[in-house]
Design an enzyme around this catalytic site. Structure first.
Site, PDB file in Angstrom:
ATOM      1  N   HIS A 196      47.891  47.507  34.454  1.00  0.00           N
ATOM      2  CA  HIS A 196      47.128  46.217  34.448  1.00  0.00           C
ATOM      3  C   HIS A 196      45.620  46.442  34.665  1.00  0.00           C
ATOM      4  CE1 HIS A 196      45.528  45.232  38.738  1.00  0.00           C
ATOM      5  NE2 HIS A 196      46.542  46.002  38.981  1.00  0.00           N
ATOM      6  N   CYS A 197      44.946  45.467  34.265  1.00  0.00           N
ATOM      7  CA  CYS A 197      43.525  45.242  34.411  1.00  0.00           C
ATOM      8  C   CYS A 197      43.356  43.693  34.946  1.00  0.00           C
ATOM      9  CB  CYS A 197      42.605  45.886  33.394  1.00  0.00           C
ATOM     10  SG  CYS A 197      43.082  44.792  31.837  1.00  0.00           S
ATOM     11  N   GLU A 198      41.934  43.253  34.849  1.00  0.00           N
ATOM     12  CA  GLU A 198      41.801  41.896  35.194  1.00  0.00           C
ATOM     13  C   GLU A 198      42.648  41.108  34.576  1.00  0.00           C
ATOM     14  OE1 GLU A 198      38.065  38.987  35.852  1.00  0.00           O
ATOM     15  OE2 GLU A 198      37.765  40.455  34.740  1.00  0.00           O
ATOM     16  N   SER A 200      44.812  42.266  31.841  1.00  0.00           N
ATOM     17  CA  SER A 200      45.612  42.927  30.994  1.00  0.00           C
ATOM     18  C   SER A 200      45.607  42.741  29.482  1.00  0.00           C
ATOM     19  CB  SER A 200      47.324  42.638  31.306  1.00  0.00           C
ATOM     20  OG  SER A 200      47.385  43.234  32.596  1.00  0.00           O
ATOM     21  N   TYR A 238      45.606  41.317  37.031  1.00  0.00           N
ATOM     22  CA  TYR A 238      45.419  41.031  38.499  1.00  0.00           C
ATOM     23  C   TYR A 238      45.029  39.508  38.851  1.00  0.00           C
ATOM     24  CZ  TYR A 238      43.594  41.335  43.294  1.00  0.00           C
ATOM     25  OH  TYR A 238      43.471  41.113  44.449  1.00  0.00           O
TER      26      TYR A 238
END
Length: 291
Positions: A196-198, A200, A238
């Site tokens: 994931h990232c901030e 996704s 996230y």
């Protein structure tokens, strides 16, 4: 007149008697015995070579003796072309079966060995398997301990974002070279990886695809085997997880990538993350030029 060229091109020929050099096709046929009687030994060897020797007569078109083959050349080439599957029919059959299985049912993990362990949802990326924040929370809380042996959470955000708050137990990997270290680690059966990232939207999906690409490359001789066949993407990233499961964040905080206090950090880490990609493109271009 019979051309002297038949004999002039061979250095081993001796001087030819006039009775032979003046033969004419229009004249009375010469008996074979008479012709043989005037030939020197060297001429006889040149005109009538042994069975295992070349039968060239000194002409421009050189004829070479080729022994008969047990199999025709066409048949031999066909068998050679099919040798990969003919020697290992079971392996070829297994690969075809797995490919068919994956095409017909995308619920199987990438090596076709079993179905996905976690429930998935339709996310922003149709080629990736996405899970909800609740499902990730269940994984962290041990709800799947009886069906998975281990899990990794890969947070692809930049360090200043990660340090402000992240999912408990997550690893911060925003560079391609750090993703490659995953393939150097020992793996376990029924192990899952969640990216994931901030949101996704870009960084997380890009790193997930990068891992899968390098995993395929690493295992190209053992297709469809993979080190990490079961990989997921956290839907909406996230930010969504923090909003729904703040108690599973450490520390309990969320810092956006575009935070005004970290504009310099953003520029720095963007350049750092892109420098590896640029270097890879240059190396790939050099490799291509060699061929």
């Amino acid at each position: 007149m019979l051309s002297r060229r038949l004999f002039d091109t061979c250095d081993d020929f001796e001087v030819i008697p006039a009775s032979i050099s003046s033969l004419s096709f229009d004249s009375t046929p010469v008996k074979a015995d008479d012709l043989m009687s005037v030939m020197t030994p060297n001429i006889k060897r040149s005109l009538f070579p042994d069975e295992d020797e070349d039968s060239g007569l000194g002409m421009d078109d050189h004829i070479t003796y080729t022994p008969s083959l047990k199999k025709s050349a066409k048949r031999q080439r066909t068998e050679d072309g099919n040798s990969t599957c003919s020697k290992r029919p079971k392996t070829c059959t297994d690969i075809k079966a797995v490919v068919t299985k994956l095409e017909e049912n995308d619920d199987f993990i990438a090596d076709g060995s079993r179905l996905h362990t976690l429930p998935t949802v339709t996310g922003k990326h149709a080629d990736l398997k996405s899970i909800t924040p609740q499902t990730l929370a269940d994984v962290v809380n041990g709800e799947y301990v009886d069906v998975i042996s281990d899990y990794k959470i890969i947070d692809c955000r930049y360090p200043y974002e990660f340090e402000a708050g992240h999912v408990k137990g997550a690893d911060n990997m925003y560079l391609h070279e750090t993703i490659l270290t995953l393939l150097q680690q020992p793996t376990k059966d029924k192990q899952i990886v969640i990216f994931h990232c901030e949101f996704s939207s870009e960084r997380g999906p890009k790193m997930l695809r990068f891992l899968r690409s390098k995993d395929r490359e690493l295992n190209k001789e053992n297709y469809p085997s993979l080190n990490f066949p079961e990989v997921y993407l956290l839907d909406n990233g996230y930010k969504a997880f923090f909003n729904e499961q703040p108690n599973l964040c450490d520390p309990v905080s969320y810092r956006p990538m575009l935070h005004s206090d970290h504009s310099e950090d953003l520029r720095h880490f963007r350049v750092k993350s892109k420098s590896w990609t640029a270097g890879e493109k240059r190396r790939y271009a050099k490799r291509s030029m060699r061929f």
